[in-house]
Scaffold this motif. Structure first.
Motif, PDB file in Angstrom:
ATOM      1  N   ASN A   1      -5.802   3.229 -12.791  1.00 12.01           N
ATOM      2  CA  ASN A   1      -5.041   4.099 -13.958  1.00 12.01           C
ATOM      3  C   ASN A   1      -3.852   4.223 -14.191  1.00 12.01           C
ATOM      4  O   ASN A   1      -3.379   4.949 -13.517  1.00 12.01           O
ATOM      5  CB  ASN A   1      -6.100   5.556 -13.917  1.00 12.01           C
ATOM      6  N   PRO A   2      -3.263   3.541 -15.008  1.00 10.27           N
ATOM      7  CA  PRO A   2      -1.734   3.070 -15.556  1.00 10.27           C
ATOM      8  C   PRO A   2      -1.473   3.976 -15.712  1.00 10.27           C
ATOM      9  O   PRO A   2       0.020   5.152 -15.380  1.00 10.27           O
ATOM     10  CB  PRO A   2      -1.760   2.256 -16.102  1.00 10.27           C
ATOM     11  N   ALA A   3      -1.623   5.835 -16.588  1.00 11.76           N
ATOM     12  CA  ALA A   3      -1.226   6.431 -16.982  1.00 11.76           C
ATOM     13  C   ALA A   3      -1.064   7.761 -15.188  1.00 11.76           C
ATOM     14  O   ALA A   3      -0.662   8.792 -15.511  1.00 11.76           O
ATOM     15  CB  ALA A   3      -2.963   7.276 -17.213  1.00 11.76           C
ATOM     16  N   ASN A   4      -1.616   7.306 -13.922  1.00  9.79           N
ATOM     17  CA  ASN A   4      -1.394   8.038 -13.292  1.00  9.79           C
ATOM     18  C   ASN A   4      -0.210   7.613 -12.033  1.00  9.79           C
ATOM     19  O   ASN A   4       0.288   7.934 -11.018  1.00  9.79           O
ATOM     20  CB  ASN A   4      -2.551   8.893 -12.383  1.00  9.79           C
ATOM     21  N   TYR A   5       1.234   7.012 -12.813  1.00 12.42           N
ATOM     22  CA  TYR A   5       1.518   5.844 -11.696  1.00 12.42           C
ATOM     23  C   TYR A   5       3.089   7.418 -12.072  1.00 12.42           C
ATOM     24  O   TYR A   5       2.710   7.412 -13.238  1.00 12.42           O
ATOM     25  CB  TYR A   5       2.110   4.728 -12.724  1.00 12.42           C
ATOM     26  N   PHE A   6       3.512   7.507 -11.197  1.00 15.98           N
ATOM     27  CA  PHE A   6       4.405   8.589 -10.778  1.00 15.98           C
ATOM     28  C   PHE A   6       5.226   7.960 -11.187  1.00 15.98           C
ATOM     29  O   PHE A   6       6.347   6.800 -11.334  1.00 15.98           O
ATOM     30  CB  PHE A   6       5.258   8.774  -9.224  1.00 15.98           C
ATOM     31  N   PRO A   7       6.332   8.234 -12.649  1.00 12.86           N
ATOM     32  CA  PRO A   7       7.437   8.590 -13.452  1.00 12.86           C
ATOM     33  C   PRO A   7       8.776   7.964 -12.077  1.00 12.86           C
ATOM     34  O   PRO A   7       8.708   8.529 -11.769  1.00 12.86           O
ATOM     35  CB  PRO A   7       7.443   9.268 -14.211  1.00 12.86           C
ATOM     36  N   GLY A   8       8.735   6.630 -12.985  1.00 15.51           N
ATOM     37  CA  GLY A   8      10.155   6.480 -11.886  1.00 15.51           C
ATOM     38  C   GLY A   8      10.331   6.020 -10.675  1.00 15.51           C
ATOM     39  O   GLY A   8      11.195   5.471  -9.689  1.00 15.51           O
TER      40      GLY A   8
ATOM     41  N   PHE B   1      -3.606   7.949  -2.133  1.00 16.02           N
ATOM     42  CA  PHE B   1      -4.387   6.571  -1.637  1.00 16.02           C
ATOM     43  C   PHE B   1      -5.584   6.505  -2.525  1.00 16.02           C
ATOM     44  O   PHE B   1      -5.678   4.736  -2.180  1.00 16.02           O
ATOM     45  CB  PHE B   1      -4.160   6.873  -0.058  1.00 16.02           C
ATOM     46  N   ASN B   2      -5.921   6.968  -3.082  1.00 17.50           N
ATOM     47  CA  ASN B   2      -6.824   6.746  -3.994  1.00 17.50           C
ATOM     48  C   ASN B   2      -7.124   5.810  -4.541  1.00 17.50           C
ATOM     49  O   ASN B   2      -6.122   5.375  -5.743  1.00 17.50           O
ATOM     50  CB  ASN B   2      -7.222   8.333  -4.923  1.00 17.50           C
TER      51      ASN B   2
ATOM     52  N   MET C   1       1.078  -1.065  -0.454  1.00 10.34           N
ATOM     53  CA  MET C   1       0.290   0.231   0.032  1.00 10.34           C
ATOM     54  C   MET C   1       1.122   1.352   0.251  1.00 10.34           C
ATOM     55  O   MET C   1       0.394   2.380  -0.599  1.00 10.34           O
ATOM     56  CB  MET C   1      -0.917   0.047   1.479  1.00 10.34           C
ATOM     57  N   LEU C   2       1.947   1.292   0.512  1.00  7.35           N
ATOM     58  CA  LEU C   2       2.813   2.924   0.700  1.00  7.35           C
ATOM     59  C   LEU C   2       3.624   2.513  -0.560  1.00  7.35           C
ATOM     60  O   LEU C   2       3.753   4.182  -0.954  1.00  7.35           O
ATOM     61  CB  LEU C   2       3.525   2.138   1.780  1.00  7.35           C
ATOM     62  N   GLY C   3       3.781   1.109  -1.524  1.00  3.16           N
ATOM     63  CA  GLY C   3       4.470   1.305  -2.689  1.00  3.16           C
ATOM     64  C   GLY C   3       3.939   2.059  -3.426  1.00  3.16           C
ATOM     65  O   GLY C   3       3.979   2.714  -4.282  1.00  3.16           O
ATOM     66  N   LEU C   4       2.146   1.996  -3.095  1.00  7.74           N
ATOM     67  CA  LEU C   4       1.330   2.263  -4.132  1.00  7.74           C
ATOM     68  C   LEU C   4       1.305   3.666  -4.463  1.00  7.74           C
ATOM     69  O   LEU C   4       1.527   4.631  -4.808  1.00  7.74           O
ATOM     70  CB  LEU C   4       0.579   1.510  -4.254  1.00  7.74           C
TER      71      LEU C   4
ATOM     72  N   ILE D   1       8.778   2.773  -7.462  1.00  6.62           N
ATOM     73  CA  ILE D   1       8.782   1.741  -7.606  1.00  6.62           C
ATOM     74  C   ILE D   1       7.856   0.393  -8.314  1.00  6.62           C
ATOM     75  O   ILE D   1       8.613   0.216  -9.112  1.00  6.62           O
ATOM     76  CB  ILE D   1       8.722   1.181  -6.217  1.00  6.62           C
ATOM     77  N   PHE D   2       6.843   1.199  -8.595  1.00  8.76           N
ATOM     78  CA  PHE D   2       5.404   0.566  -9.765  1.00  8.76           C
ATOM     79  C   PHE D   2       5.455   1.094 -10.295  1.00  8.76           C
ATOM     80  O   PHE D   2       4.540   0.070 -11.346  1.00  8.76           O
ATOM     81  CB  PHE D   2       4.160   0.329  -8.538  1.00  8.76           C
TER      82      PHE D   2
END
Length: 534
Positions: free
Chosen positions: A217-224, A210-211, A193-196, A226-227
């Motif tokens: 939504n894969p478009a919202n993953y923070f670039p760089g 934590f939404n 959960m913390l990694g996400l 861990i996930f």
């Protein structure tokens, strides 16, 4: 006030009332608890009736898919240059959760009625029961992962005490085993959960979030983060997202429970009092299945697709292994507990198919099993409360002295073994159809898995019919002799009032499965389309 908030926190209000009332009023505690669950049921039925199906939604990873949303700032922490930590009180329901929420509210009414058999320390029992009520309801409504985790963890504490203080002879062992098993999965869930959280940013604020909808939504993953990069980020040689999926799956699989993570369930059921067994089988197992769909499949769709074969295999193993163990049991509650392992295997098989039919069947199976497991454990409690024995071989000819009780047992047994016309048939049939279709549509599951899973229905008929024949037919022959025959009175008014709605619902869902399918269809279609875009 938002109706979901009312449904979630109504038990807190009633629990506070019980806590402050003097113990001299303990005879009224059961009525207060029952009133609380009836209020929740009325609110959830209103929610079900006003839930809009057939509307155009934005998809599984958009908030427009959810209804009755309430989003409020809850915890805000300024982290300086890094930004802000923002945790929200974010609740809402879609088709995946609305049917489970209504089922949960109904099962809690039955559990409250079953709690009338509790005679000791009533204040403590009903306060813990209502805390558990709040937690299980909150899980199905939470859309913020931090809030979801709090409700998920909060279930453990009241269940530990309800089993450990009001259970059978080995209640301490069963309570500790249950607590350690579930805590094991939950601790590692916290890390993922913390990694996400560190991987996802809210597009509106630019802060980590934590939404859970944003996490889907894969478009919202923070670039760089861990996930964010499946191809290049690794943990112990495995992709970070694969590790996240497996860890979360194990946490939820313990709740389902999936073989080989099931061993806490028979002990907990045997030692738990009847109302706690009802909550365990009727609701807690569904939290695991819901978590796999909402979190594992929703947030890690590409891993769910890649590992579908292994999920399906675990489902088939659970179906066959649980049924064979149920066939070997001599304790009625232990037999029902292993039947739950087998029936929940169909849920995992339906999820693994990644088809509309399979996912719809998995949700229907969870709803159906919620009502049927509640009915089965309540019926087991009826006999135990009269003679304090559950040995299948200790009873014979019960139909001669308890005909009304036998009639309800036959309904519950035939419904559970998947007889057409009852709800379990629909859930199992659609799960199997999804498993067969999976091979031709996306090549995920081989045909032999569905064929082997079909054997679970045959084995289910074997252990239910054999139990029915041993306990209820033939000449009366009871281990306790004349004393037991006097004690084994037929159903009283409260018991008939409890069992009649359950029998009606499992029949109604079998004849009119659209009561569930109409509400879940849009969300299931959105999820399947989302999986195709993985």
């Amino acid at each position: 006030m938002n109706i979901l908030t009312l449904i979630i926190f109504t038990p807190v209000l009633f629990g506070f009332v019980i806590a402050v009332l003097p113990s001299a009023w303990r005879a009224g505690f059961k009525y207060i608890a029952l009133l609380c669950t009836l209020v929740q049921l009325a609110l959830s039925i209103w929610l079900y009736c006003n839930f809009k199906s057939g509307a155009a939604f934005g998809g599984v990873n958009h908030e427009s898919q959810f209804q009755f949303i309430q989003k409020l700032p809850w915890i805000s922490l300024d982290l300086g240059p890094v930004g802000k930590m923002q945790i929200e009180y974010f609740v809402g329901v879609d088709g995946l959760s609305i049917a489970l929420l209504v089922m949960t509210s109904f099962v809690l009414v039955i559990a409250a009625l079953a709690s009338w058999e509790i005679k000791s320390n009533l204040k403590g029992y009903f306060v813990l029961f209502l805390i558990l009520d709040m937690a299980v309801t909150g899980v199905f409504c939470s859309l913020d992962f931090f809030l979801f985790y709090i409700f998920y963890e909060l279930m453990l504490l009241p269940l530990y005490f309800l089993i450990g203080m009001w259970g059978g002879a080995r209640r301490e062992f069963a309570a500790i085993k249950f607590f350690l098993y579930t805590l094991f999965g939950s601790v590692f869930m916290l890390l993922i959960m913390l990694g996400l959280y560190l991987s996802v940013k809210d597009p509106a604020t630019g802060n980590h979030t934590f939404n859970m909808v944003q996490m889907m939504n894969p478009a919202n993953y923070f670039p760089g983060s861990i996930f964010s990069n499946l191809a290049h980020q690794h943990i112990f040689g495995f992709s970070a997202r694969a590790v996240g999926f497996v860890v979360l799956f194990v946490a939820f699989a313990i709740k389902v429970p999936v073989v080989p993570l099931h061993t806490w369930l028979p002990d907990a059921h045997v030692e738990a009092p009847t109302p706690v067994s009802i909550v365990l089988a009727g609701i807690l197992l569904k939290v695991g299945g819901y978590g796999i769909i909402r979190v594992c499949v929703g947030i890690f769709p590409e891993i769910a697709s890649a590992d579908a074969y292994w999920l399906g295999l675990l489902g088939v193993i659970s179906i066959i292994y649980g049924a064979l163990n149920a066939l070997a049991q001599k304790d009625l509650k232990r037999m029902i507990a292993y039947s739950s392992v087998s029936h929940m295997g169909f849920v995992l098989l339906g999820i693994a198919s990644l088809t509309t039919e399979g996912l719809s069947g998995a949700i229907m199976q969870m709803v159906s099993h919620g009502f049927l497991a509640t009915m089965l454990f309540f019926l087991a409690g009826v006999v135990y409360n009269r003679v304090h024995d559950r040995g299948i071989n200790h009873f014979r000819g019960l139909a001669n002295i308890m005909p009304k009780y036998t009639a309800f047992v036959m309904i519950a047994f035939f419904a559970s073994l998947g007889l057409p016309g009852f709800s379990a048939f629909i859930g199992e049939a659609f799960s199997l159809v999804g498993a067969f279709k999976s091979k031709s549509v996306n090549g995920e599951l081989p045909y032999w898995m569905a064929a082997c899973a079909s054997l679970g229905i045959l084995l289910g008929a074997s252990y239910f019919l054999w139990t029915l024949q041993r306990m209820f037919f033939g000449r009366v022959n009871l281990k306790g002799g004349a004393v037991w025959q006097t004690a084994l009175t037929d159903l009283n008014f409260r018991e008939k009032l409890t069992l009649l709605p359950l029998a009606f619902i499992v029949l109604a869902l079998g004849l009119m499965p659209s009561l569930v399918f109409d509400k879940i269809n849009d969300s299931v279609l959105a999820l399947v389309e989302f999986l195709k875009l993985k």
